[in-house]
Design a protein around this motif. Structure first.
Motif, PDB file in Angstrom:
ATOM      1  N   THR A 128       0.837  -1.194   0.000  1.00 56.10           N
ATOM      2  CA  THR A 128       0.000   0.000   0.000  1.00 56.10           C
ATOM      3  C   THR A 128       0.873   1.245   0.000  1.00 56.10           C
ATOM      4  OG1 THR A 128      -0.106   0.054   2.405  1.00 56.10           O
ATOM      5  CG2 THR A 128      -1.850  -1.158   1.261  1.00 56.10           C
ATOM      6  N   TYR A 129       0.296   2.311  -0.525  1.00 59.42           N
ATOM      7  CA  TYR A 129       1.031   3.571  -0.624  1.00 59.42           C
ATOM      8  C   TYR A 129       0.879   4.360   0.669  1.00 59.42           C
ATOM      9  CZ  TYR A 129       2.360   8.255  -1.996  1.00 59.42           C
ATOM     10  OH  TYR A 129       2.963   9.490  -2.038  1.00 59.42           O
ATOM     11  N   GLU A 130       2.006   4.819   1.179  1.00 60.72           N
ATOM     12  CA  GLU A 130       2.006   5.696   2.352  1.00 60.72           C
ATOM     13  C   GLU A 130       2.914   6.869   2.057  1.00 60.72           C
ATOM     14  OE1 GLU A 130       2.796   4.728   6.613  1.00 60.72           O
ATOM     15  OE2 GLU A 130       1.760   2.877   6.008  1.00 60.72           O
ATOM     16  N   TYR A 131       2.362   8.070   2.141  1.00 65.45           N
ATOM     17  CA  TYR A 131       3.156   9.274   1.894  1.00 65.45           C
ATOM     18  C   TYR A 131       3.887   9.630   3.170  1.00 65.45           C
ATOM     19  CZ  TYR A 131       4.192  14.111   0.556  1.00 65.45           C
ATOM     20  OH  TYR A 131       4.821  15.301   0.282  1.00 65.45           O
ATOM     21  N   ARG A 172       2.392  18.579  -4.646  1.00 66.74           N
ATOM     22  CA  ARG A 172       3.185  18.174  -5.803  1.00 66.74           C
ATOM     23  C   ARG A 172       4.190  17.091  -5.415  1.00 66.74           C
ATOM     24  NH1 ARG A 172       5.218  23.397  -7.033  1.00 66.74           N
ATOM     25  NH2 ARG A 172       3.326  24.558  -6.762  1.00 66.74           N
ATOM     26  N   LEU A 173       4.801  17.261  -4.232  1.00 62.54           N
ATOM     27  CA  LEU A 173       5.723  16.231  -3.752  1.00 62.54           C
ATOM     28  C   LEU A 173       5.009  14.894  -3.599  1.00 62.54           C
ATOM     29  CD1 LEU A 173       7.852  18.080  -1.026  1.00 62.54           C
ATOM     30  CD2 LEU A 173       8.681  17.072  -3.156  1.00 62.54           C
ATOM     31  N   LYS A 174       3.791  14.943  -3.093  1.00 64.17           N
ATOM     32  CA  LYS A 174       3.011  13.725  -2.914  1.00 64.17           C
ATOM     33  C   LYS A 174       2.708  13.078  -4.258  1.00 64.17           C
ATOM     34  CE  LYS A 174      -1.158  11.932  -0.699  1.00 64.17           C
ATOM     35  NZ  LYS A 174      -2.332  12.255   0.118  1.00 64.17           N
ATOM     36  N   GLU A 175       2.337  13.892  -5.248  1.00 67.26           N
ATOM     37  CA  GLU A 175       2.052  13.359  -6.585  1.00 67.26           C
ATOM     38  C   GLU A 175       3.295  12.692  -7.177  1.00 67.26           C
ATOM     39  OE1 GLU A 175       0.522  16.508  -9.056  1.00 67.26           O
ATOM     40  OE2 GLU A 175      -1.200  16.836  -7.730  1.00 67.26           O
ATOM     41  N   LYS A 196       3.768   8.729  -8.038  1.00 64.35           N
ATOM     42  CA  LYS A 196       4.174   8.243  -9.352  1.00 64.35           C
ATOM     43  C   LYS A 196       5.395   7.335  -9.228  1.00 64.35           C
ATOM     44  CE  LYS A 196       2.292  12.046 -12.071  1.00 64.35           C
ATOM     45  NZ  LYS A 196       2.602  13.248 -12.858  1.00 64.35           N
ATOM     46  N   ALA A 197       6.344   7.722  -8.385  1.00 63.47           N
ATOM     47  CA  ALA A 197       7.531   6.883  -8.167  1.00 63.47           C
ATOM     48  C   ALA A 197       7.122   5.552  -7.540  1.00 63.47           C
ATOM     49  CB  ALA A 197       8.538   7.616  -7.276  1.00 63.47           C
ATOM     50  N   PHE A 198       6.154   5.590  -6.635  1.00 63.78           N
ATOM     51  CA  PHE A 198       5.638   4.366  -6.015  1.00 63.78           C
ATOM     52  C   PHE A 198       5.035   3.452  -7.073  1.00 63.78           C
ATOM     53  CE2 PHE A 198       1.760   2.278  -4.445  1.00 63.78           C
ATOM     54  CZ  PHE A 198       2.320   1.378  -3.537  1.00 63.78           C
ATOM     55  N   LEU A 199       4.252   4.020  -7.978  1.00 60.86           N
ATOM     56  CA  LEU A 199       3.634   3.221  -9.045  1.00 60.86           C
ATOM     57  C   LEU A 199       4.698   2.596  -9.945  1.00 60.86           C
ATOM     58  CD1 LEU A 199       0.577   5.435 -10.079  1.00 60.86           C
ATOM     59  CD2 LEU A 199       0.569   3.348  -8.698  1.00 60.86           C
TER      60      LEU A 199
END
Length: 148
Positions: free
Chosen positions: A2-5, A113-116, A120-123
């Motif tokens: 799962t993605y966690e920022y 923007r950092l989160k986006e 994207k890097a996570f994907l």
């Protein structure tokens, strides 16, 4: 997976600060409007009073009435001066809150923007891992077919 920022708490805090600043800005705008309306009312009252005094002077007015009107206008001018200062202070406060609100908006946008970018890097990492697993499965199946 799962993605966690990693900066989620900071982003949440910055969004809350932005909302608080917006509320303070709205409050300063309403205080500015109130002060401006009071100033307008005092100016309108002075204008009406001066017009009434000019009208009464043409028909005749006693010295006592003239002094009374002049004293009232002097007091009204002091009130107008007070309200003008109040309007200037309220405008300055409103402008300051507006600048801070703009700064907060920019800061929140930076974190968004950092989160986006991070997402994207996570994907990309997720896709690479899936490709790796698929490759491993393919190699395993190929090896099983060779063994037979």
């Amino acid at each position: 997976m799962t993605y966690e920022y990693r900066f989620e708490r900071i982003l949440t805090l910055k969004e809350q600060e932005k909302e608080d600043m917006q509320e303070q800005y709205k409050s300063s705008v309403s205080k500015f409007q109130e002060a401006a309306e009071q100033l307008y009312g005092a100016l309108k009252k002075k204008e009406t009073l001066e017009a009434m005094q000019v009208e009464k002077l043409s028909t005749g007015l006693s010295i006592l009435d003239i002094r009374h009107h002049q004293q009232f206008i002097t007091n009204l001018e002091k009130t107008i001066s007070y309200f003008q200062n109040l309007v200037v202070q309220a405008r300055n406060r409103m402008n300051w809150y507006e600048e801070k609100m703009i700064e907060m908006n920019m800061e929140v946008k930076k974190y968004e923007r950092l989160k986006e970018k991070d997402f994207k890097a996570f994907l990309v990492r997720l896709q690479a891992e899936e490709n790796k697993q698929l490759d491993e499965v393919s190699v395993t199946q190929y090896m099983k077919q060779e063994v037979r």
